[in-house]
Structure formats: C-alpha cells, structure tokens
Design an enzyme around this catalytic site. Structure first.
Site, PDB file in Angstrom:
ATOM      1  N   ARG A  36      18.230   5.793  -3.413  1.00  0.00           N
ATOM      2  CA  ARG A  36      17.529   6.733  -2.710  1.00  0.00           C
ATOM      3  C   ARG A  36      17.035   6.133  -1.300  1.00  0.00           C
ATOM      4  O   ARG A  36      17.355   6.794  -0.128  1.00  0.00           O
ATOM      5  CB  ARG A  36      16.539   7.257  -3.244  1.00  0.00           C
ATOM      6  CG  ARG A  36      16.529   8.854  -3.874  1.00  0.00           C
ATOM      7  CD  ARG A  36      15.257   9.548  -4.380  1.00  0.00           C
ATOM      8  NE  ARG A  36      14.229   8.601  -4.583  1.00  0.00           N
ATOM      9  CZ  ARG A  36      13.759   8.311  -5.893  1.00  0.00           C
ATOM     10  NH1 ARG A  36      14.309   9.094  -6.962  1.00  0.00           N
ATOM     11  NH2 ARG A  36      12.449   7.979  -5.947  1.00  0.00           N
TER      12      ARG A  36
ATOM     13  N   GLY B 288      10.194   8.141   2.635  1.00  0.00           N
ATOM     14  CA  GLY B 288      10.708   8.672   1.435  1.00  0.00           C
ATOM     15  C   GLY B 288      12.277   9.173   2.008  1.00  0.00           C
ATOM     16  O   GLY B 288      12.709   8.988   2.909  1.00  0.00           O
TER      17      GLY B 288
ATOM     18  N   LYS C 286       1.158  -1.475   4.324  1.00  0.00           N
ATOM     19  CA  LYS C 286       1.772  -0.446   3.527  1.00  0.00           C
ATOM     20  C   LYS C 286       0.936  -0.014   2.408  1.00  0.00           C
ATOM     21  O   LYS C 286       0.822   1.082   1.941  1.00  0.00           O
ATOM     22  CB  LYS C 286       3.147  -0.763   3.279  1.00  0.00           C
ATOM     23  CG  LYS C 286       4.087   0.249   2.292  1.00  0.00           C
ATOM     24  CD  LYS C 286       4.127   1.598   3.155  1.00  0.00           C
ATOM     25  CE  LYS C 286       4.908   2.564   2.375  1.00  0.00           C
ATOM     26  NZ  LYS C 286       5.068   2.793   1.078  1.00  0.00           N
TER      27      LYS C 286
ATOM     28  N   GLU D 224      -2.808   7.503   1.051  1.00  0.00           N
ATOM     29  CA  GLU D 224      -1.948   8.735   0.719  1.00  0.00           C
ATOM     30  C   GLU D 224      -2.501   9.319  -0.737  1.00  0.00           C
ATOM     31  O   GLU D 224      -2.579  10.542  -0.884  1.00  0.00           O
ATOM     32  CB  GLU D 224      -0.603   8.086   0.497  1.00  0.00           C
ATOM     33  CG  GLU D 224       0.479   9.117   0.031  1.00  0.00           C
ATOM     34  CD  GLU D 224       1.745   8.290  -0.013  1.00  0.00           C
ATOM     35  OE1 GLU D 224       2.369   7.821   1.028  1.00  0.00           O
ATOM     36  OE2 GLU D 224       2.418   7.905  -1.376  1.00  0.00           O
TER      37      GLU D 224
HETATM   38  O1  LIG Z   1       4.970   6.165   2.365  1.00  0.00           O
HETATM   39  C1  LIG Z   1       5.742   6.616   1.346  1.00  0.00           C
HETATM   40  O2  LIG Z   1       7.017   6.753   1.823  1.00  0.00           O
HETATM   41  C2  LIG Z   1       5.564   6.734   0.008  1.00  0.00           C
HETATM   42  O3  LIG Z   1       4.405   5.935  -0.089  1.00  0.00           O
HETATM   43  C3  LIG Z   1       6.257   5.801  -0.979  1.00  0.00           C
HETATM   44  O4  LIG Z   1       6.322   4.610  -0.569  1.00  0.00           O
HETATM   45  C4  LIG Z   1       5.657   5.726  -2.238  1.00  0.00           C
HETATM   46  O5  LIG Z   1       5.684   4.304  -2.705  1.00  0.00           O
HETATM   47  C5  LIG Z   1       6.282   6.323  -3.420  1.00  0.00           C
HETATM   48  O6  LIG Z   1       7.038   7.617  -2.963  1.00  0.00           O
HETATM   49  C6  LIG Z   1       5.110   6.978  -4.428  1.00  0.00           C
HETATM   50  O7  LIG Z   1       4.191   5.919  -4.709  1.00  0.00           O
HETATM   51  P1  LIG Z   1       3.197   6.181  -6.003  1.00  0.00           P
HETATM   52  O8  LIG Z   1       4.205   6.065  -7.158  1.00  0.00           O
HETATM   53  O9  LIG Z   1       2.702   4.938  -6.185  1.00  0.00           O
HETATM   54  O10 LIG Z   1       2.771   7.568  -5.902  1.00  0.00           O
END
Ligand SMILES: O=C(O)[C@H](O)[C@@H](O)[C@H](O)[C@H](O)COP(=O)(O)O
Length: 299
Positions: free
Chosen positions: A10, A121, A171, A178
């Site tokens: 992805r 994402g 990050k 987040e």
């Molecule tokens: O910034 C991003 O694009 C998101 O943070 C991504 O990197 C993330 O790691 C996963 O989508 C889910 O992370 P969790 O499984 O820890 O919620």
C-alpha cells in the site's frame, strides 16, 4: 534520478508510482511478490540482486517493508550487494533505536543509511507525503530529488531533521500525537451521539467544524467523510489496533520524565477497546460487592 523501491504494498507501491509519475526511473521489487506489475510506470524485477544491478552507482534503495525483522532481513541480503557510497533509506515505521543500530551497521560497510519517517497513508499518492529524514547530510543531498517529488511540494513537507534515528524518532512522536487527536475527536463525537434528546446530525456538526473552527484538521475531514457515509458506524467493531508507535512514544516519555497523559491514555483506550470480557472489571464488581454489599450484574 534512478531509485530502487523494495516493498510495493500500500505504501511502497504508491510511493513508487508517485516517483515514476514525477519523472524518476523506479525499479521495484517486492519480497512478498505483491508487485504491482499492472502499473505501467513501474519497472519491476524478481530479486534484490536484479534491483541492485539495474541501478547506477551511487545506488539509492528505498525500503518500504514492514517494521521490525523484515527490515533487518532485507538489510542482511541487500548490504552484501551494495558498494561504498550507496544509500539505503528505511521509509517504514521503524523504531528509532533500531534505525540508530542499522545506521551504524551500514556505516561499517561504507553505505549511508537514512531513516525517513513517512506520513500520509494511502492519500500520499495524490497529496504527497510528509517526510522526516534522519542521517548524514551528504546522503540527504543525494536523495533530495526523490524527497522533493514524494513531498507535497519540493520546498515543503520534508526535511533533514537530525542524525540517524531522528527521522523515526520524530515520526514516533507524530504518531503519538495522532493517537491523542483521534481519541479527542472520538470522545467528543461519542458525547454528542449520547445526547439523544437533541438528535444531533453529527456529520453536519463535523462539516461545520471543518470551516473556520479551531479544531479543523485532516483527521476531522476523515471523520466527516466517515460520518456522512455511515452515521451509525454500523458494521464497524469497537476494536482499535495499534502498530507500536504509540507504545514507543509513551515509553520514551517515561524515560525522559515527560508527563504525556493524553497520549498515554489514548494508547490505553486502544487496549481497552479490545477487552470485551474484562477480568479486571469483574474483579472490581466483586470487590465492590465484597466491601459494600453492592449488587453485581450477573454475566
Ligand atoms: O502518519 C501516518 O501516515 C500514519 O501515522 C501511519 O504511519 C500509521 O502508522 C498507521 O496508519 C497506523 O498506525 P497505528 O496502527 O499505530 O495506529
């Protein structure tokens, strides 16, 4: 420029496509054989060796494989194929301490290692990715054309944030934030949903907040879409997974003596969401009955 992309899932697949569409020559290899052979912009190969042979020196190889053991095993196979001066980038959600260790290992082989925290994402293909890069300035300079294409714009959304480990460290903290932001939206909408006497249209409230409100954000945009599509959230189990970054953020906060209650509680809420037959809650009810004679609800 020429770049190898290892991992075409992805994230890696979309990043490879964004780079190819941005005029780079991308040679892709997927260890899990989920290569997007269908995307005509991508040149794919069947082995790491073929990928390395297809690239001019100094080679740039970007890893988008799952964090943890897959990064080490890819490095085990990749490093012997590379030459001094080549650059390996880990763009996954690796633990920053692993990245510090891997950078030292690559340095011993004369190979540069960059740790790149990558956010965005599945939307990154169109919108661009936010990229936090750790490592040596010389290697960042080599990768600059690629970073400028992956980012939302050449001059913003990416940066060299510090030494090896700093990209994945920032990050990690980004993801801790987040967790907290997501949790706050979730709780706020849950309170409004419970106020049945007002029969609020939650998608409408979210739409209003998208414009001019103090709490507008991309996460709120995603909440608005979700609520418009499925106001009752039917078919979605109340079970929230995590991939580790929140845990690492909380552990780091404790190590650094930083109080981070919101991030910590949002992680604990995720754990809580997975308990549908809580032993702890049963014991609480039993204790309450024990000392106060209070009733228990039979289960
Ligand atoms: O910034 C991003 O694009 C998101 O943070 C991504 O990197 C993330 O790691 C996963 O989508 C889910 O992370 P969790 O499984 O820890 O919620």
């Amino acid at each position: 420029m020429d770049i190898g992309m290892v991992g075409l899932g992805r994230m890696g697949g979309n990043m490879a496509l964004r780079l190819a569409r941005g005029g780079h020559r991308v040679v892709g290899y997927d260890p899990g054989a989920t290569a997007r052979g269908a995307a005509p912009e991508l040149e794919t190969v069947e082995s790491l060796q073929a990928l390395v042979e297809a690239l001019p020196a100094p080679r740039a190889v970007w890893l988008m494989v799952p964090a943890g053991a897959p990064v080490d095993s890819t490095l085990d196979r990749l490093l012997p194929l590379l030459q001094p001066g080549d650059v390996v980038v880990d763009g996954g959600n690796s633990n920053y301490r692993d990245s510090e260790r891997r950078a030292a290992r690559c340095r011993d082989a004369g190979v540069h290692f960059l740790d790149c925290g990558t956010s965005g994402g599945v939307w990154g293909l169109q919108e661009g990715y936010s990229l936090m890069v750790g490592g040596e300035a010389e290697a960042v300079a080599l990768l600059r054309p690629v970073l400028e294409t992956l980012a939302p714009a050449p001059d913003r959304g990416w940066g060299h944030v510090g030494p090896s480990g700093a990209g994945h460290f920032t990050k990690m903290v980004h993801n801790g934030i987040e967790y907290g932001m997501m949790q706050a939206y979730a709780e706020g909408f849950a309170i409004m949903q419970r106020k049945e006497s007002m029969a609020l249209d939650l998608a409408q409230v979210a739409r209003i907040w998208q414009h001019g409100s103090v709490v507008r954000s991309w996460l709120l945009d995603l909440a608005t879409d979700a609520l418009e599509r499925n106001p009752t959230l039917e078919g979605i189990a109340p079970y929230v997974s995590d991939s580790g970054e929140g845990r690492w953020t909380v552990a780091e906060a404790i190590d650094l003596d930083v109080s981070a209650p919101v991030i910590t509680l949002s992680l604990l809420e995720r754990l809580r969401s997975r308990e549908n037959d809580s032993y702890a809650d049963k014991l609480l009810a039993a204790l309450r009955q024990g000392f106060g004679g209070h009733g228990i609800r039979p289960g």
